[in-house]
Design a protein around this motif. Structure first.
Motif, short mmCIF file in Angstrom:
data_model
loop_
_atom_site.label_atom_id
_atom_site.label_comp_id
_atom_site.label_asym_id
_atom_site.label_seq_id
_atom_site.Cartn_x
_atom_site.Cartn_y
_atom_site.Cartn_z
N ALA A 103 71.44 10.12 72.52
CA ALA A 103 70.42 9.09 72.31
C ALA A 103 69.71 9.28 70.93
N LEU A 104 69.53 8.12 70.51
CA LEU A 104 69.26 7.76 69.37
C LEU A 104 67.76 7.97 69.01
N PRO A 105 67.09 8.40 68.25
CA PRO A 105 65.30 8.33 67.84
C PRO A 105 64.83 6.99 67.71
N ASP A 106 63.93 6.42 68.19
CA ASP A 106 63.23 5.24 67.41
C ASP A 106 62.97 5.55 66.06
N ALA A 107 63.35 3.88 66.05
CA ALA A 107 62.94 3.59 64.12
C ALA A 107 61.27 3.72 64.08
N ALA A 108 60.08 3.49 65.14
CA ALA A 108 59.27 3.88 64.69
C ALA A 108 58.85 5.44 64.94
N ASP A 109 59.63 6.70 64.88
CA ASP A 109 58.97 7.72 64.67
C ASP A 109 60.01 8.07 63.72
N PRO A 110 59.19 8.37 62.90
CA PRO A 110 59.84 8.18 61.51
C PRO A 110 60.66 9.80 61.12
N GLU A 111 59.91 11.07 61.69
CA GLU A 111 59.62 12.26 61.81
C GLU A 111 61.37 12.71 62.27
N ALA A 112 61.13 11.64 63.78
CA ALA A 112 62.43 12.23 64.83
C ALA A 112 63.88 11.69 63.60
N VAL A 113 63.81 10.26 63.53
CA VAL A 113 64.91 9.61 62.30
C VAL A 113 65.06 10.33 60.93
N ARG A 114 64.43 10.94 60.02
CA ARG A 114 64.43 11.87 58.99
C ARG A 114 65.24 14.03 59.20
N ARG A 115 64.32 13.90 60.77
CA ARG A 115 65.11 15.05 60.66
C ARG A 115 67.18 15.00 61.49
N LEU A 116 67.07 13.66 62.27
CA LEU A 116 68.02 13.56 62.71
C LEU A 116 69.37 13.17 61.58
N TRP A 117 68.97 12.39 60.30
CA TRP A 117 69.44 12.21 59.60
C TRP A 117 70.43 13.46 58.89
N GLN A 118 69.07 14.63 58.87
CA GLN A 118 69.38 15.53 57.89
C GLN A 118 70.16 16.61 57.97
N GLU A 119 69.27 16.25 60.23
CA GLU A 119 70.78 17.81 59.98
C GLU A 119 71.47 17.46 61.37
N GLY A 120 71.47 16.13 61.72
CA GLY A 120 73.07 15.66 62.98
C GLY A 120 74.27 15.51 62.16
N LEU A 121 74.63 15.14 63.24
CA LEU A 121 76.71 15.03 62.33
C LEU A 121 76.69 14.00 62.61
N PHE A 122 78.31 13.59 61.70
CA PHE A 122 78.13 12.78 60.83
C PHE A 122 78.36 11.48 61.63
N ALA A 123 78.45 11.67 62.94
CA ALA A 123 78.57 10.21 64.06
C ALA A 123 77.75 9.86 64.27
N GLU A 124 76.51 10.76 64.68
CA GLU A 124 74.99 10.35 65.06
C GLU A 124 74.43 9.52 63.55
N ARG A 125 74.83 10.70 62.19
CA ARG A 125 74.34 9.63 61.37
C ARG A 125 74.65 8.90 60.77
N ALA A 126 76.25 8.84 61.77
CA ALA A 126 76.63 6.66 61.30
C ALA A 126 75.72 5.87 62.57
N ALA A 127 75.48 6.28 62.84
CA ALA A 127 74.97 5.36 63.98
C ALA A 127 73.85 5.39 64.32
N LEU A 128 73.42 6.21 63.33
CA LEU A 128 71.76 5.63 63.45
C LEU A 128 71.64 5.30 62.27
N LEU A 129 72.31 5.20 60.85
CA LEU A 129 72.55 4.42 60.02
C LEU A 129 72.53 2.67 60.60
N GLY A 130 73.72 2.43 61.53
CA GLY A 130 74.20 0.91 61.52
C GLY A 130 73.07 0.54 62.80
N THR A 131 72.40 1.67 63.38
CA THR A 131 71.35 0.68 64.31
C THR A 131 69.99 0.45 63.32
#
Length: 558
Positions: A182-210
């Motif tokens: 599950a990807l964090p909601d864009a309205a939650d900047p802290e969750a977005v930042r945490r996943l971008w900095q700590e997530g796996l590449f596939a998770e980060r790529a999916a987050l950026l695409g979304t």
């Protein structure tokens, strides 16, 4: 030990299981079982020892820790399929081949070839997949990658739940954004930042695409925050995601990427900037390209003069021009093509005295540069999705050379057609088929919207009829027939009924060709009727009309 084979010394040490396996593999003729009782045949002694060892091994196993029960499957809130459509889906998934196995297509529809269209229609209605069909649907998508996007969208969240339980369906997790997480909601900047900095590449790529699909600026800012620390291969993949939602606001970041230490990153940044006609890179490319291409008025009629660049300087390389040409290409023509391809097409109107794209393309090109120049304009029109230039380079579909002045191949023409509106695209291909037949039309038909517009459908049917009358076998048109089964408007079935009869064969016709054509048209008509039935079955049920109030006529006596 109770029940031990007669004559066995139960006080002997336990036979090593590995020793018994080795003896069995080698054979008792080559190796005698250890501790075998005297007088017993070696094979029997080996089996007795294996039976005892097996019991001991099982008795010595420690109970395993109870596994945690899987979480219940998630709910799917989408409406259920109508019952007829659910039955149809079961039939489509059960079919594996509509062919006869002898190389001929037969007259029965290939149901699996209709499955992608059925899935697209079901997704358009927003239906949920029946739970009992999910295993077969995942198996079908496992075997055919073209089914996966629509199939997984239709299967919904339960497909990911099943994929976590069955390794054969792990492809569904790989295809899902972030591997199904599950990807964090864009309205939650802290969750977005945490996943971008700590997530796996596939998770980060999916987050950026979304984020690029919903809030492009936020996605770009997130990428810029860690750009310097990313690996080169990751920077390339992340940069490619900026194609989604690309706008002039991305230009400063892309200009910065032009100085990247990775050549592939620089080339991708340059390609993206050249797709922005107002960018500084596009302006620099326009200056370079127009310096090489000019209007020559010295002859009896205006013409285009070309002077290819003499060198590829550092500024050109920074802006994405590859200095080394592929084998067989001259350096100067290679550099020229890249400059013209990257220049905004709008710069040529001013360069050629206000002429339109059609007028520019019609001008003769001196010194044999026409092919190179027009091919570069084709690539520019495709990259910039410029309908006016695509139309000019395509030319008339009835041209004797089977294409426009700038189209160098059928694949190039297909790309140019994609920049036109669906109705114009279908009309151009219909005109092409009317003039040149079906032999070169397969790639062009593949870019036309489904179902085919009536003019295109009529052109295809008429061309097939002409091919049948010519007396050849239908197998050389099997690719077009397959497309027609999936793309013709089902309403065309009425016109095709006249072609079901076996025609009188001409003397120069191939033996039995008429019967094969009748069989092919029967298959086409049957498939079109089946598609019409599928459309009706997927239609949402019509709600019953409310009862009408009965108004009594006024009493005449009153």
């Amino acid at each position: 030990m109770n029940g031990a084979p007669a004559g066995e010394d139960t006080t002997a040490p336990e036979h090593s299981w590995e020793e018994l396996v080795t003896t069995a593999l080698l054979g008792t003729d080559r190796r005698t079982p250890a501790h075998a009782a005297p007088g017993r045949p070696a094979p029997v002694a080996l089996l007795d020892a294996a039976a005892v060892a097996a019991v001991r091994r099982r008795a010595g196993l420690r109970p395993a820790r109870a596994a945690q029960r899987p979480e219940p499957a998630p709910a799917d809130p989408r409406p259920a399929l109508p019952a007829p459509a659910a039955h149809r889906l079961t039939a489509l998934l059960a079919d594996r081949s509509g062919g006869t196995g002898s190389g001929r297509r037969g007259s029965s529809p290939d149901l699996m070839e209709l499955l992608p269209q059925w899935l697209a229609a079901a997704n358009a209605h927003g239906y949920a997949a029946p739970p009992q069909t999910l295993p077969a649907l995942l198996d079908a998508a496992r075997g055919r990658t073209d089914l996966r996007p629509a199939g997984l969208a239709f299967a919904g969240p339960r497909a990911l739940w099943l994929a976590r339980l069955n390794p054969d369906w792990r492809f569904a997790l790989r295809a899902a954004p972030g591997g199904g997480a599950a990807l964090p909601d864009a309205a939650d900047p802290e969750a977005v930042r945490r996943l971008w900095q700590e997530g796996l590449f596939a998770e980060r790529a999916a987050l950026l695409g979304t984020l690029r699909a919903r809030t492009p600026a936020l996605g770009r800012e997130l990428l810029a925050s860690t750009w310097a620390a990313e690996r080169a291969e990751d920077r390339l993949m992340f940069l490619d995601s900026l194609r989604t939602g690309l706008s002039d606001a991305d230009e400063p970041f892309l200009e910065q990427a032009l100085g990247d230490r990775s050549r592939n990153v620089r080339a991708t940044a340059a390609e993206l900037l050249s797709a922005l006609p107002g960018s500084a890179l596009a302006e620099r490319m326009a200056v370079r390209a127009t310096a090489c291409v000019a209007l020559d008025r010295t002859g009896n009629a205006p013409a285009i003069a070309v002077e290819a660049p003499p060198e590829c300087d550092t500024g050109m390389e920074r802006d994405g021009v590859a200095a080394t040409p592929p084998a067989g290409r001259g350096e100067r023509s290679w550099w020229l093509g890249q400059l013209v391809e990257a220049a905004p097409l709008g710069c040529w109107r001013e360069r050629f005295g206000g002429r339109t794209a059609e007028e520019i393309v019609a001008l003769p090109v001196a010194d044999g540069w026409q092919g190179e120049l027009h091919a570069a304009w084709c690539r520019a029109a495709v990259r910039q999705r410029n309908a006016a230039w695509s139309r000019a380079l395509l030319g008339s579909p009835s041209a004797p050379e089977a294409g426009g002045p700038g189209a160098v191949s059928l694949a190039e023409r297909a790309k140019l057609l994609a920049a036109l509106e669906p109705a114009e695209r279908a009309g151009w291909v219909a005109g092409f088929i009317a003039t040149h037949g079906l032999s070169e039309a397969f790639q062009l038909l593949g870019v036309c919207a489904v179902p085919w517009a009536p003019p295109l459908g009529r052109a295809v049917v008429d061309a097939l009829n002409i091919a049948r009358d010519a007396g050849s076998y239908p197998w050389s048109f099997s690719g077009v027939m397959g497309l027609a089964e999936r793309c013709l408007d089902p309403a065309e079935a009425v016109r095709l009924e006249a072609l079901l009869a076996i025609p009188d064969e001409r003397e120069d016709a191939a033996p039995g060709a008429g019967g094969y054509w009748a069989e092919a048209f029967q298959r086409l008509v049957t498939t079109l009727r089946l598609r019409a039935a599928m459309t009706r079955e997927l239609a949402p049920p019509t709600p019953p009309e409310p009862p009408r109030a009965v108004v009594q006529p006024p009493d005449a006596a009153g």
